[in-house]
Scaffold this motif. Structure first.
Motif, PDB file in Angstrom:
ATOM      1  N   THR A 110      20.349  49.076  25.597  1.00  0.00           N
ATOM      2  CA  THR A 110      20.561  50.167  26.544  1.00  0.00           C
ATOM      3  C   THR A 110      21.743  51.001  26.056  1.00  0.00           C
ATOM      4  O   THR A 110      22.754  50.446  25.609  1.00  0.00           O
ATOM      5  CB  THR A 110      20.850  49.658  27.973  1.00  0.00           C
ATOM      6  N   LEU A 111      21.604  52.313  26.142  1.00  0.00           N
ATOM      7  CA  LEU A 111      22.663  53.240  25.747  1.00  0.00           C
ATOM      8  C   LEU A 111      22.920  54.165  26.937  1.00  0.00           C
ATOM      9  O   LEU A 111      22.092  55.022  27.251  1.00  0.00           O
ATOM     10  CB  LEU A 111      22.246  54.050  24.515  1.00  0.00           C
ATOM     11  N   LEU A 112      24.047  53.979  27.599  1.00  0.00           N
ATOM     12  CA  LEU A 112      24.328  54.700  28.840  1.00  0.00           C
ATOM     13  C   LEU A 112      25.040  56.004  28.539  1.00  0.00           C
ATOM     14  O   LEU A 112      26.119  56.014  27.940  1.00  0.00           O
ATOM     15  CB  LEU A 112      25.206  53.846  29.760  1.00  0.00           C
ATOM     16  N   SER A 113      24.447  57.113  28.981  1.00  0.00           N
ATOM     17  CA  SER A 113      25.083  58.405  28.802  1.00  0.00           C
ATOM     18  C   SER A 113      25.657  58.946  30.098  1.00  0.00           C
ATOM     19  O   SER A 113      26.671  59.632  30.082  1.00  0.00           O
ATOM     20  CB  SER A 113      24.097  59.431  28.229  1.00  0.00           C
ATOM     21  N   SER A 114      25.036  58.665  31.219  1.00  0.00           N
ATOM     22  CA  SER A 114      25.514  59.226  32.482  1.00  0.00           C
ATOM     23  C   SER A 114      25.735  58.157  33.545  1.00  0.00           C
ATOM     24  O   SER A 114      25.661  58.433  34.737  1.00  0.00           O
ATOM     25  CB  SER A 114      24.541  60.305  32.983  1.00  0.00           C
ATOM     26  N   ALA A 115      26.012  56.942  33.124  1.00  0.00           N
ATOM     27  CA  ALA A 115      26.420  55.861  34.035  1.00  0.00           C
ATOM     28  C   ALA A 115      27.833  55.461  33.637  1.00  0.00           C
ATOM     29  O   ALA A 115      28.051  54.949  32.544  1.00  0.00           O
ATOM     30  CB  ALA A 115      25.473  54.670  33.933  1.00  0.00           C
ATOM     31  N   GLY A 116      28.803  55.721  34.529  1.00  0.00           N
ATOM     32  CA  GLY A 116      30.188  55.599  34.106  1.00  0.00           C
ATOM     33  C   GLY A 116      31.000  54.475  34.702  1.00  0.00           C
ATOM     34  O   GLY A 116      32.166  54.311  34.341  1.00  0.00           O
ATOM     35  N   ALA A 117      30.453  53.677  35.614  1.00  0.00           N
ATOM     36  CA  ALA A 117      31.253  52.637  36.262  1.00  0.00           C
ATOM     37  C   ALA A 117      31.794  51.642  35.232  1.00  0.00           C
ATOM     38  O   ALA A 117      31.075  51.189  34.341  1.00  0.00           O
ATOM     39  CB  ALA A 117      30.426  51.906  37.314  1.00  0.00           C
ATOM     40  N   THR A 118      33.055  51.301  35.369  1.00  0.00           N
ATOM     41  CA  THR A 118      33.652  50.341  34.441  1.00  0.00           C
ATOM     42  C   THR A 118      33.134  48.927  34.666  1.00  0.00           C
ATOM     43  O   THR A 118      33.405  48.040  33.857  1.00  0.00           O
ATOM     44  CB  THR A 118      35.189  50.361  34.556  1.00  0.00           C
ATOM     45  N   ALA A 119      32.370  48.699  35.729  1.00  0.00           N
ATOM     46  CA  ALA A 119      31.774  47.373  35.953  1.00  0.00           C
ATOM     47  C   ALA A 119      30.881  46.950  34.795  1.00  0.00           C
ATOM     48  O   ALA A 119      30.739  45.756  34.521  1.00  0.00           O
ATOM     49  CB  ALA A 119      30.962  47.381  37.250  1.00  0.00           C
ATOM     50  N   VAL A 120      30.289  47.927  34.095  1.00  0.00           N
ATOM     51  CA  VAL A 120      29.406  47.566  32.982  1.00  0.00           C
ATOM     52  C   VAL A 120      30.192  47.017  31.800  1.00  0.00           C
ATOM     53  O   VAL A 120      29.599  46.478  30.854  1.00  0.00           O
ATOM     54  CB  VAL A 120      28.535  48.756  32.525  1.00  0.00           C
ATOM     55  N   LEU A 121      31.524  47.131  31.843  1.00  0.00           N
ATOM     56  CA  LEU A 121      32.371  46.590  30.779  1.00  0.00           C
ATOM     57  C   LEU A 121      33.086  45.317  31.215  1.00  0.00           C
ATOM     58  O   LEU A 121      33.837  44.731  30.434  1.00  0.00           O
ATOM     59  CB  LEU A 121      33.425  47.622  30.361  1.00  0.00           C
ATOM     60  N   GLY A 122      32.841  44.889  32.457  1.00  0.00           N
ATOM     61  CA  GLY A 122      33.501  43.706  32.991  1.00  0.00           C
ATOM     62  C   GLY A 122      32.572  42.504  32.965  1.00  0.00           C
ATOM     63  O   GLY A 122      31.929  42.218  31.969  1.00  0.00           O
ATOM     64  N   GLU A 123      32.468  41.828  34.092  1.00  0.00           N
ATOM     65  CA  GLU A 123      31.651  40.617  34.137  1.00  0.00           C
ATOM     66  C   GLU A 123      30.168  40.918  33.958  1.00  0.00           C
ATOM     67  O   GLU A 123      29.381  40.017  33.658  1.00  0.00           O
ATOM     68  CB  GLU A 123      31.886  39.875  35.452  1.00  0.00           C
ATOM     69  N   LYS A 124      29.772  42.180  34.120  1.00  0.00           N
ATOM     70  CA  LYS A 124      28.372  42.571  33.925  1.00  0.00           C
ATOM     71  C   LYS A 124      28.083  43.030  32.489  1.00  0.00           C
ATOM     72  O   LYS A 124      26.973  43.488  32.203  1.00  0.00           O
ATOM     73  CB  LYS A 124      28.011  43.710  34.888  1.00  0.00           C
ATOM     74  N   CYS A 125      29.051  42.915  31.597  1.00  0.00           N
ATOM     75  CA  CYS A 125      28.865  43.426  30.240  1.00  0.00           C
ATOM     76  C   CYS A 125      27.718  42.698  29.534  1.00  0.00           C
ATOM     77  O   CYS A 125      27.411  41.552  29.834  1.00  0.00           O
ATOM     78  CB  CYS A 125      30.149  43.304  29.428  1.00  0.00           C
ATOM     79  N   SER A 126      27.098  43.409  28.599  1.00  0.00           N
ATOM     80  CA  SER A 126      25.935  42.871  27.884  1.00  0.00           C
ATOM     81  C   SER A 126      26.111  43.091  26.385  1.00  0.00           C
ATOM     82  O   SER A 126      26.588  44.148  25.963  1.00  0.00           O
ATOM     83  CB  SER A 126      24.658  43.565  28.367  1.00  0.00           C
ATOM     84  N   PRO A 127      25.708  42.121  25.556  1.00  0.00           N
ATOM     85  CA  PRO A 127      25.858  42.278  24.103  1.00  0.00           C
ATOM     86  C   PRO A 127      24.954  43.344  23.507  1.00  0.00           C
ATOM     87  O   PRO A 127      25.121  43.703  22.345  1.00  0.00           O
ATOM     88  CB  PRO A 127      25.498  40.885  23.570  1.00  0.00           C
ATOM     89  N   THR A 128      23.991  43.847  24.286  1.00  0.00           N
ATOM     90  CA  THR A 128      23.075  44.869  23.756  1.00  0.00           C
ATOM     91  C   THR A 128      23.224  46.206  24.479  1.00  0.00           C
ATOM     92  O   THR A 128      22.341  47.039  24.425  1.00  0.00           O
ATOM     93  CB  THR A 128      21.613  44.390  23.846  1.00  0.00           C
ATOM     94  N   ASN A 129      24.370  46.402  25.150  1.00  0.00           N
ATOM     95  CA  ASN A 129      24.598  47.657  25.872  1.00  0.00           C
ATOM     96  C   ASN A 129      25.776  48.411  25.281  1.00  0.00           C
ATOM     97  O   ASN A 129      26.762  47.812  24.842  1.00  0.00           O
ATOM     98  CB  ASN A 129      24.895  47.372  27.351  1.00  0.00           C
ATOM     99  N   VAL A 130      25.669  49.750  25.297  1.00  0.00           N
ATOM    100  CA  VAL A 130      26.795  50.614  24.940  1.00  0.00           C
ATOM    101  C   VAL A 130      26.970  51.666  26.036  1.00  0.00           C
ATOM    102  O   VAL A 130      26.008  52.336  26.416  1.00  0.00           O
ATOM    103  CB  VAL A 130      26.583  51.328  23.590  1.00  0.00           C
TER     104      VAL A 130
END
Length: 388
Positions: A110-130
């Motif tokens: 997944t490559l997020l361009s317009s989703a900005g919440a920092t939660a995606v970099l915390g406990e919800k982080c994924s090895p295949t997401n940027v």
């Protein structure tokens, strides 16, 4: 190199690279993302000649309607039945989080361009997401620091009551407090919202120096217009914390003039940005937002990473992206961290007065170019990918 090794290094699953643009095609974020994001993805594919490693590249799109359950079902169908390799864009962080989890389970990207919440970099982080284009902390850091330094130290927040808005308020509050300011209060509004009068009047009565809007899209546009109508912005500073070019276009310079904002991209920032933006304009009949430009950058560099890695296998592509410095028409000095944050330069902008605008879409003064290390948050130890 043996034939078997060469074949293994040039492996494209299903003999096609399929990119899914999952976006808002009909709702509050359709102007800032929507069909423009689809156009941006296709421009990136065209730039690569429509192929990578000799295999065709296809772009598909769908409307997630800003609903996590719809986004999740679309993602599952794309990955399982349609053999989509990567899903991009995803306005609204709640939809992005839902899709990220499915992608993680299926070892897809997944490559997020317009989703900005920092939660995606915390406990919800994924090895295949940027998180490619921005996050809420980087947005808040530029705007909040600039205003506090101007002496606007007391803040009141009007916040969209869902993941993104709450994240934006939290991050901006931290920046305000760290720079010697204070937060006097907040109001949470339903998403999406239309009537902001009660929230604005409450913010006005707080006598805060700054009324910060922790929302986006039509919510921001409506709130700014209503604040001008009530004369609130004559005595207090209205500070939208996520403002796109399309928002300012809808508000008009008369209502938006003087506002500070932080963006990852502005079409008129330099020759390289202008050249790409004119290609976009030819197809979209409007200049790109940073979200749409971010889709182009994400897809272009994803395809370049496949070319260099010799495969579209997600972990191999992520590893390749981490080894690259991202410099293109949109992203400058970008480096991918282990937590999935693409840290890069950001722009501090101020909206022009109507008399200062010399041509259509000439809306901003570039006040500063901020280095990524100065505006992006430190890695969150809650992310299992962060090296302890």
């Amino acid at each position: 190199m043996g034939i078997g090794t060469a074949a293994a290094q040039s492996r494209i699953s299903d003999d096609v690279v399929k990119i899914g643009v999952l976006t808002d095609l009909s709702g509050v974020y359709s102007d800032l993302a929507g069909n423009g994001s689809v156009i941006a993805a296709r421009l990136a594919v065209e730039e690569m000649g429509g192929k990578v490693l000799g295999k065709p590249v296809e772009v598909v799109s769908a409307d997630h309607q800003n609903k996590p359950d719809i986004a999740a079902n679309l993602a599952r169908s794309w990955y399982d039945q349609d053999k989509v390799d990567v899903i991009v864009d995803m306005p609204t962080s709640s939809t992005a989080l839902a899709v990220m989890e499915i992608a993680r389970q299926k070892n897809k990207m997944t490559l997020l361009s317009s989703a900005g919440a920092t939660a995606v970099l915390g406990e919800k982080c994924s090895p295949t997401n940027v998180q490619w284009t921005f996050n809420t902390y980087a947005l808040a850091a530029g705007t909040a620091r600039a205003l506090v330094k101007e002496g606007k130290k007391s803040w009141y927040f009007i916040t969209a009551d869902y993941t993104f808005g709450q994240s934006l308020e939290k991050d901006a509050s931290e920046v305000v407090l760290a720079n010697g300011g204070q937060v006097l209060g907040n109001s949470r509004h339903p998403f999406p919202g239309n009537d902001f009068s009660a929230f604005l009047l409450k913010a006005q009565s707080s006598k805060a120096d700054v009324i910060a809007l922790a929302n986006a899209g039509s919510d921001t546009i409506n709130a700014v217009k209503q604040a001008r109508e009530y004369g609130i912005s004559n005595k207090q500073t209205i500070a939208p914390l996520l403002t796109y070019l399309s928002d300012v276009h809808s508000m008009g310079l008369a209502k938006a003039q003087g506002m500070y904002l932080t963006e990852s991209f502005y079409w008129d920032q330099d020759d390289q940005a202008r050249a790409w933006s004119r290609k976009f304009f030819e197809k979209a009949k409007k200049m790109p937002t940073s979200a749409q430009a971010g889709v182009y950058s994400a897809v272009l560099n994803y395809l370049k990473a496949i070319q260099a890695a010799g495969t579209d296998n997600a972990p191999a592509v992520i590893a390749q992206l981490k080894s690259m410095t991202i410099n293109d028409a949109v992203i400058r000095n970008g480096k991918l961290r282990d937590d999935g944050a693409l840290v890069h330069d950001m722009l501090l902008l101020q909206v022009k007065k109507p008399a200062e605008s010399k041509q259509p879409w000439d809306y901003y003064h570039v006040k500063a170019v901020m280095q990524g290390k100065d505006v992006y948050p430190a890695p969150n130890p809650a992310c299992a990918l962060v090296r302890k």
